[in-house]
Design a protein around this motif. Structure first.
Motif, PDB file in Angstrom:
ATOM      1  N   ILE A   1       1.009  -0.871   0.114  1.00 48.04           N
ATOM      2  CA  ILE A   1       0.292  -0.009  -0.144  1.00 48.04           C
ATOM      3  C   ILE A   1       0.886   1.354   0.280  1.00 48.04           C
ATOM      4  N   VAL A   2       0.449   1.785  -1.237  1.00 48.08           N
ATOM      5  CA  VAL A   2       0.932   3.283  -1.238  1.00 48.08           C
ATOM      6  C   VAL A   2       0.608   4.401  -0.756  1.00 48.08           C
ATOM      7  N   PHE A   3       1.649   5.448   0.146  1.00 47.86           N
ATOM      8  CA  PHE A   3       1.035   6.879  -0.221  1.00 47.86           C
ATOM      9  C   PHE A   3       2.102   7.954  -0.244  1.00 47.86           C
ATOM     10  N   GLY A   4       1.550   9.140  -0.546  1.00 44.27           N
ATOM     11  CA  GLY A   4       2.193  10.524   0.003  1.00 44.27           C
ATOM     12  C   GLY A   4       2.988  10.663   0.989  1.00 44.27           C
ATOM     13  N   ALA A   5       3.586  11.181   1.761  1.00 50.17           N
ATOM     14  CA  ALA A   5       3.405  12.261   2.648  1.00 50.17           C
ATOM     15  C   ALA A   5       4.656  12.997   2.590  1.00 50.17           C
ATOM     16  N   GLN A   6       3.997  13.874   4.053  1.00 51.19           N
ATOM     17  CA  GLN A   6       5.643  15.395   4.085  1.00 51.19           C
ATOM     18  C   GLN A   6       6.309  14.586   4.844  1.00 51.19           C
ATOM     19  N   ASP A  34       9.294  16.543   7.993  1.00 51.23           N
ATOM     20  CA  ASP A  34       9.211  17.829   7.859  1.00 51.23           C
ATOM     21  C   ASP A  34      11.160  17.117   8.245  1.00 51.23           C
ATOM     22  N   SER A  35      12.029  18.562   7.165  1.00 47.32           N
ATOM     23  CA  SER A  35      13.361  17.560   7.738  1.00 47.32           C
ATOM     24  C   SER A  35      14.660  18.731   7.563  1.00 47.32           C
ATOM     25  N   HIS A  36      15.046  19.159   7.965  1.00 45.64           N
ATOM     26  CA  HIS A  36      16.514  20.114   7.682  1.00 45.64           C
ATOM     27  C   HIS A  36      17.428  19.677   6.741  1.00 45.64           C
ATOM     28  N   ILE A  37      16.775  18.310   6.458  1.00 43.94           N
ATOM     29  CA  ILE A  37      17.997  17.236   5.810  1.00 43.94           C
ATOM     30  C   ILE A  37      17.886  16.897   4.292  1.00 43.94           C
ATOM     31  N   LEU A  38      16.317  15.899   4.572  1.00 45.78           N
ATOM     32  CA  LEU A  38      15.775  15.475   3.327  1.00 45.78           C
ATOM     33  C   LEU A  38      14.949  16.485   2.337  1.00 45.78           C
ATOM     34  N   PRO A  39      13.885  16.616   1.610  1.00 43.29           N
ATOM     35  CA  PRO A  39      13.410  16.587   0.703  1.00 43.29           C
ATOM     36  C   PRO A  39      11.816  16.517   1.443  1.00 43.29           C
ATOM     37  N   HIS A  40      10.929  17.770   1.291  1.00 47.89           N
ATOM     38  CA  HIS A  40       9.235  17.804   2.006  1.00 47.89           C
ATOM     39  C   HIS A  40       8.466  16.875   1.361  1.00 47.89           C
ATOM     40  N   GLU A  41       8.888  15.817   0.672  1.00 47.17           N
ATOM     41  CA  GLU A  41       7.755  15.056  -0.300  1.00 47.17           C
ATOM     42  C   GLU A  41       8.202  13.594  -0.323  1.00 47.17           C
ATOM     43  N   ALA A  42       7.298  12.619  -0.239  1.00 51.81           N
ATOM     44  CA  ALA A  42       8.038  11.154   0.316  1.00 51.81           C
ATOM     45  C   ALA A  42       6.321   9.929   0.225  1.00 51.81           C
ATOM     46  N   LEU A  43       7.097   9.096  -1.068  1.00 51.02           N
ATOM     47  CA  LEU A  43       6.175   7.710  -1.102  1.00 51.02           C
ATOM     48  C   LEU A  43       6.859   6.865  -0.532  1.00 51.02           C
ATOM     49  N   VAL A  44       6.053   7.110   0.437  1.00 49.82           N
ATOM     50  CA  VAL A  44       6.171   5.036   1.503  1.00 49.82           C
ATOM     51  C   VAL A  44       5.072   4.238   0.997  1.00 49.82           C
ATOM     52  N   ARG A  45       5.972   2.999   1.243  1.00 51.43           N
ATOM     53  CA  ARG A  45       4.983   1.931   0.846  1.00 51.43           C
ATOM     54  C   ARG A  45       4.853   0.661   2.026  1.00 51.43           C
ATOM     55  N   PHE A  46       3.835   0.203   2.186  1.00 52.77           N
ATOM     56  CA  PHE A  46       3.849  -1.117   3.475  1.00 52.77           C
ATOM     57  C   PHE A  46       3.631  -2.025   2.789  1.00 52.77           C
ATOM     58  N   ARG A  67      25.416   8.715  18.878  1.00 51.71           N
ATOM     59  CA  ARG A  67      24.774   9.209  19.044  1.00 51.71           C
ATOM     60  C   ARG A  67      23.822   9.346  17.404  1.00 51.71           C
ATOM     61  N   VAL A  68      22.105   9.365  18.224  1.00 54.68           N
ATOM     62  CA  VAL A  68      21.203   9.300  17.858  1.00 54.68           C
ATOM     63  C   VAL A  68      20.716  10.525  17.802  1.00 54.68           C
ATOM     64  N   GLU A  69      19.973  10.133  16.792  1.00 50.31           N
ATOM     65  CA  GLU A  69      19.198  11.990  16.367  1.00 50.31           C
ATOM     66  C   GLU A  69      18.199  11.968  15.363  1.00 50.31           C
ATOM     67  N   ILE A  70      16.829  12.476  15.926  1.00 51.60           N
ATOM     68  CA  ILE A  70      15.947  12.599  14.385  1.00 51.60           C
ATOM     69  C   ILE A  70      16.319  13.163  13.224  1.00 51.60           C
ATOM     70  N   ILE A  71      15.866  13.235  12.568  1.00 51.18           N
ATOM     71  CA  ILE A  71      16.042  13.434  10.148  1.00 51.18           C
ATOM     72  C   ILE A  71      15.192  14.293  10.252  1.00 51.18           C
ATOM     73  N   ALA A  72      13.843  13.137  10.856  1.00 54.75           N
ATOM     74  CA  ALA A  72      13.270  13.672   9.781  1.00 54.75           C
ATOM     75  C   ALA A  72      11.794  12.657  10.498  1.00 54.75           C
ATOM     76  N   VAL A  73      10.013  13.690  10.051  1.00 54.24           N
ATOM     77  CA  VAL A  73       9.374  13.107  10.354  1.00 54.24           C
ATOM     78  C   VAL A  73       8.084  13.058   9.516  1.00 54.24           C
ATOM     79  N   LEU A  74       7.799  11.841   9.493  1.00 54.80           N
ATOM     80  CA  LEU A  74       6.985  12.185   7.806  1.00 54.80           C
ATOM     81  C   LEU A  74       5.100  11.966   8.527  1.00 54.80           C
ATOM     82  N   ARG A  75       4.679  11.996   7.362  1.00 55.98           N
ATOM     83  CA  ARG A  75       3.368  12.452   8.236  1.00 55.98           C
ATOM     84  C   ARG A  75       2.438  11.790   6.700  1.00 55.98           C
ATOM     85  N   LEU A  76       1.809  10.730   6.700  1.00 52.49           N
ATOM     86  CA  LEU A  76       0.962  10.324   5.782  1.00 52.49           C
ATOM     87  C   LEU A  76      -0.199  10.902   5.244  1.00 52.49           C
TER      88      LEU A  76
END
Length: 225
Positions: free
Chosen positions: A36-41, A43-55, A167-176
């Motif tokens: 199942i594929v979703f478009g996602a927004q 939030d990141s200072h490293i990666l683009p602001h759009e993505a496709l996510v496949r489960f 060191r572990v950090e959150i580099i992106a947050v994706l919302r479907l």
């Protein structure tokens, strides 16, 4: 390319004979044949602001039987694309028992791992994907995912771990944000689609090259074919 990466590249083509055969017989991917594929927004200072996510589940096409689960992400900006692939087990040594240690009834009931090393900005790193939700419902795996999406509660946190400093950090947050009817066969996810500078490293990653190429060659070019 290191010696071990060269060995992984060679061994991957031998493995690819097997993946190609299974893909040909199934007329789909050897692993993760349906998804199942979703478009996602993003939030990141490293990666683009759009993505496709496949489960997807690793083995079964339609049944929700014990299985490993996977999430594939494609970040994109203009003509640049970056794929990151995740599974519900942290090490290849756990592959055979992964159906037993995965909550196969709920995509958001597991942590997901890049299962390999990467290089970014000259550092060796690992990646983990951590789903986040506030509400849990009953139902099938698909129904739960649809509920999370419709209520805008389907959120994924992408964590990066530096292998030197730990060191572990959150580099992106994706919302479907939308369900996609994109041709999944045409997506052709690959760990080596890395226009944005996240480079796979190590024997395990290079093992994927031949296995993916031959598997993709053997399966349909489109889910509509």
């Amino acid at each position: 390319m290191t010696f071990m990466e060269k060995m992984g590249l060679i061994h991957g083509y031998f493995l690819g004979i097997f993946t190609a055969l299974i893909s040909l017989l199934r007329s789909s991917r050897m692993f993760h044949p349906r998804g199942i594929v979703f478009g996602a927004q993003v939030d990141s200072h490293i990666l683009p602001h759009e993505a496709l996510v496949r489960f997807s589940s690793a083995w079964w096409k339609n049944k929700e039987w014990p299985d490993a689960l996977g999430i594939a992400i494609r970040f994109y900006e203009g003509n640049k694309e970056q794929d990151l692939l995740f599974a519900s087990f942290s090490s290849p040594l756990l592959l055979l028992i992964s159906p037993l240690i995965t909550n196969h009834k709920d995509y958001f009931g597991n942590a997901y791992y890049g299962v390999g090393l990467f290089e970014r900005d000259g550092r060796i790193v690992k990646y983990q994907l951590r789903p986040r939700r506030t509400d849990r419902i009953q139902g099938s795996r698909k129904q739960r995912l649809e509920h999370d999406y419709l209520t805008r509660e389907a959120i994924l946190e992408l964590l990066e771990e530096d292998q030197v400093s730990k060191r572990v950090e959150i580099i992106a947050v994706l919302r479907l944000i939308e369900k996609s009817e994109i041709d999944q066969e045409a997506l052709r996810f690959s760990a080596f689609k890395n226009d944005l500078g996240i480079i796979p490293r190590g024997y395990l990653q290079y093992l994927r090259v031949g296995a993916y190429k031959l598997g993709q060659w053997a399966r349909p070019k489109s889910s509509k074919s």
